[in-house]
Every structure is written in structure tokens, then in C-alpha cells.
Motif scaffolding. Structure first.
Motif, short mmCIF file in Angstrom:
data_model
loop_
_atom_site.label_atom_id
_atom_site.label_comp_id
_atom_site.label_asym_id
_atom_site.label_seq_id
_atom_site.Cartn_x
_atom_site.Cartn_y
_atom_site.Cartn_z
N ASP A 43 1.08 -1.04 -0.23
CA ASP A 43 -0.11 0.06 0.11
C ASP A 43 0.64 0.82 0.26
O ASP A 43 0.51 1.93 -0.64
N LEU A 44 2.00 1.06 1.26
CA LEU A 44 2.76 2.16 0.64
C LEU A 44 3.33 2.92 -0.56
O LEU A 44 3.11 4.03 -0.60
N ILE A 45 3.96 1.40 -1.32
CA ILE A 45 4.62 1.27 -2.05
C ILE A 45 3.41 2.59 -3.24
O ILE A 45 3.87 3.65 -4.01
N GLN A 46 1.96 2.35 -3.53
CA GLN A 46 0.57 3.23 -4.02
C GLN A 46 0.89 4.03 -3.94
O GLN A 46 0.48 5.03 -4.42
N LEU A 47 0.78 4.42 -2.78
CA LEU A 47 0.71 5.54 -2.37
C LEU A 47 1.82 6.15 -1.97
O LEU A 47 1.48 8.29 -2.06
N SER A 48 3.10 6.04 -2.30
CA SER A 48 4.49 7.16 -2.91
C SER A 48 4.04 8.33 -3.16
O SER A 48 4.83 9.39 -3.47
N GLN A 49 3.17 8.44 -5.04
CA GLN A 49 3.07 9.03 -5.40
C GLN A 49 2.34 9.96 -5.12
O GLN A 49 2.25 11.55 -5.16
N SER A 50 1.38 10.41 -4.02
CA SER A 50 0.75 11.02 -2.83
C SER A 50 1.39 11.82 -2.53
O SER A 50 1.23 13.62 -1.63
#
Length: 352
Positions: A43-50
Motif C-alpha cells: 500500500d505504501l508503494i502505491q501511496l508514494s506518488q501522493s
């Protein structure tokens, strides 16, 4: 903690990271603490762009895979074999980290802990989540390490030495503020490629990796080309066409449009393929979406220039025409012993 125990922590971390790739996240049942960390890290990887618009899943996965390979046991053994860390007396080392590319400060974090010191970390606001997550995994693997890791949002206090990375402007502040402490202060650097016109298509495609990986935001990204006086860029542009999709990323596209407009309004002559501009310029630091180039008549002159300007250069890429240069396509895959600014971090830490 014994050296072997510290090494086991990072080997375990490398195995944990190896589960994550852009194509597929594959859970390995032999990895410890996956029940606590696997889904959260995904989940953190996917959130990194935010958290940082430049940290796309592709770029974050590349950084993670690079570190999973670097933290292999054989790799760590090869790196550490050059040092005797048995007499290190633990001190607190402050880190001021950059945030231009994912996990850019992890090597300093690793170096401090594996050398036997305690680490006090001030992360960049641009990259403050990934390294903290990896620290939590290390602590879960071996709770003893928790007392050796501290993160701070305020100014650094109560430390014995410091490693700080920033711009040339912030480096002047660092040099003044930390003048009474043992320190490594890193400034702006750029990477260059030296071409001789004999590069293969594969070489030039790989050079594109050195240019476009992390959108060109890293000090190891090639921002300047040295080319023969009569060099024709047709083969270069044909090769880097593989990276054309970079223009569909909005932040990169905005930089391309802006920087191209600035150049054109200043009546600079440009070479342009609609996603990268080439500008003849003696400077090393080119803006995002642009690469500078300089023509030469004698390769020996370039060797002298690179030697003279060594404090401005992080990497030199070539097909062997420059001694100790890096092969095309490898600038963003440094080994553990490829130290930033050619300053041996472990040797510095060992002498504290």
C-alpha cells in the motif's frame, strides 16, 4: 549487537524487499513478519506518488529492487571485507537526507548502523515514509536495533558526527553549522557521458536509462554529453525513442514545455525530439527534460577537464574511452562500495 547480527538484519530486509516488483508482488512464505508488513508496504508503494509526485510506482519499484539486490549476503560480505569494524565505539551520527529519488539516503542509514553506530535521522519532506517503514521492519526482525535508530522532525541535537546532503546553498549552511563536528557534507553533483561515435545501438539505449531513470532527478543521472566535433545525433535520438512515454507523465511534460519555452525565448539553438531537448552548453547541470552537450576535438582534453572538474561530477559513463568510467545503463545501480562523491563513508565512520 554483533556484526553478524547486524548483517542478518539487512539480509532479511533485502529478502523482504525482493518480494515487490512492478509486474507482480509475490509473497514468499519464508520471509519473516510478512503478516505485519507485506500488505502495508504494498500500500505504501502505491501511496508514494501522493507523498511525492515524482515517486511513481515504476520508480519506487526500481529503487526497491535495486536495494533488494544490494542487500544480498555475498554483496554485504564483499563490501564489509575491506574494513575492521570490531573496535568501533558507538557514537550518534546525524543524517540529513535528500529526497530527490526514492530511498536516496538509505546507504548512509545502512552504513551508520552496520558500522556499529547509532543513527539520528532527519528525513527530507519529499521522502519521509519509505525509510521509516524499512526501519520498522529491521526493528521487528531484531528489537535490539530499536535503541540505535531515532528519527527527528526538528533540528539535529545531541549527535557526535553528521552526514548531510543538500544543494550548494544548503551545503554552505551545513559547513558553518557543523564545523565543530566530524562531518561529510555533500553538494550538487552531476553525471556525464563521453561518446566517441563508436557506441552501439544497445549502448545508446542504455544511455537513455542513465538519462531518464527517476526522470533525471538524481545526481547519478547523465545531464551532460561530451561528443566528437562532427558527431551526428541521429543514432542517439533513434535509440532513446524507447523512452518516449516519459512525456505522458504530467510533471515531466510540464518541465519539458517550460524549459523548452525558456530556451526558445532566449534564442538558444536546440535539438529536440518532442520529449527531450539537447542544448550546447558548457555547464554540467541541465534542467529536467534537457541534456547539455559539448563537442571536443581531442579525447585527452576531455580527460583533463573531467579531472579538473572532479568535484562537480558524480559519475562518468562511457564505453571505456574514459578510465574507470561506468558502463552505459548502470549509473542508477551503484554497488555498496560506490560511495557518493567518492568519499568512503564506512572509513569515515570507522575513524570516529
Amino acid at each position: 549487537m554483533l556484526q553478524i547480527e547486524k548483517k542478518k538484519c539487512f539480509v532479511a530486509l533485502g529478502k523482504f524487499l525482493s518480494q515487490f516488483s512492478l509486474d507482480k508482488n509475490t509473497k514468499d512464505e519464508t520471509v519473516l513478519h510478512n503478516d505485519l508488513f507485506f500488505d502495508k508496504f504494498k500500500d505504501l508503494i502505491q501511496l508514494s506518488q501522493s507523498h511525492n509526485g515524482w515517486f511513481t510506482p515504476e520508480q519506487v519499484h526500481f529503487a526497491i529492487q535495486s536495494w533488494s539486490e544490494a542487500l544480498g549476503e555475498d554483496n554485504l560480505d564483499k563490501w564489509l571485507s575491506s574494513y575492521d569494524l570490531s573496535e568501533v565505539k558507538p557514537k550518534t551520527v546525524g543524517l540529513i537526507l535528500a529526497g530527490n529519488i526514492p530511498l536516496v539516503g538509505f546507504h548512509d542509514f545502512l552504513s551508520v548502523l552496520i558500522s556499529g553506530h547509532n543513527v539520528l535521522v532527519k528525513t527530507s519532506s519529499n521522502d519521509q515514509h519509505l525509510i521509516k517503514f524499512l526501519a520498522k521492519y529491521l526493528i521487528a526482525f531484531n528489537p535490539e536495533i530499536e535503541n540505535r535508530i531515532t528519527f527527528t522532525d526538528g533540528k539535529l541535537e545531541n549527535f557526535d558526527a553528521v552526514i548531510a546532503t543538500g544543494s550548494n546553498n544548503t551545503a554552505r549552511y551545513f559547513e558553518y553549522y557543523f564545523k565543530d563536528k566530524p562531518n561529510i557534507i555533500r553538494k550538487n553533483r552531476n553525471s556525464v557521458a563521453v561518446l566517441n561515435g563508436k557506441e552501439t545501438q544497445e549502448d545508446l539505449v542504455n544511455l537513455g536509462e542513465d538519462i531518464f531513470r527517476y526522470f533525471g532527478l538524481g545526481c547519478r543521472n547523465v545531464s551532460k554529453l561530451f561528443v566528437p566535433k562532427d558527431y551526428n545525433f541521429d543514432a542517439f535520438f533513434k535509440a532513446i525513442y524507447e523512452y518516449k512515454d516519459v512525456i505522458f507523465y504530467e510533471k515531466y511534460s510540464n518541465n519539458y514545455d517550460y524549459n523548452k519555452a525558456v530556451f526558445l525565448m532566449s534564442n538558444f539553438k536546440l535539438l529536440d525530439n518532442e520529449f527531450l531537448t539537447l542544448k550546447e552548453d558548457i555547464s554540467y547541470a541541465s534542467p529536467i527534460s534537457s541534456v547539455f552537450y559539448e563537442r571536443y576535438e581531442n579525447i585527452e582534453d576531455i580527460k583533463k577537464q573531467l579531472e579538473k572538474d572532479a568535484d562537480q561530477i558524480q559519475c562518468v559513463v562511457s564505453n571505456g574511452v574514459i578510465e574507470n568510467s561506468i558502463p552505459f545503463g548502470k549509473t542508477q545501480q551503484p554497488e555498496l562500495w560506490d560511495y557518493a562523491d567518492n568519499v568512503d563513508t564506512l572509513l569515515f565512520l570507522n575513524k570516529l
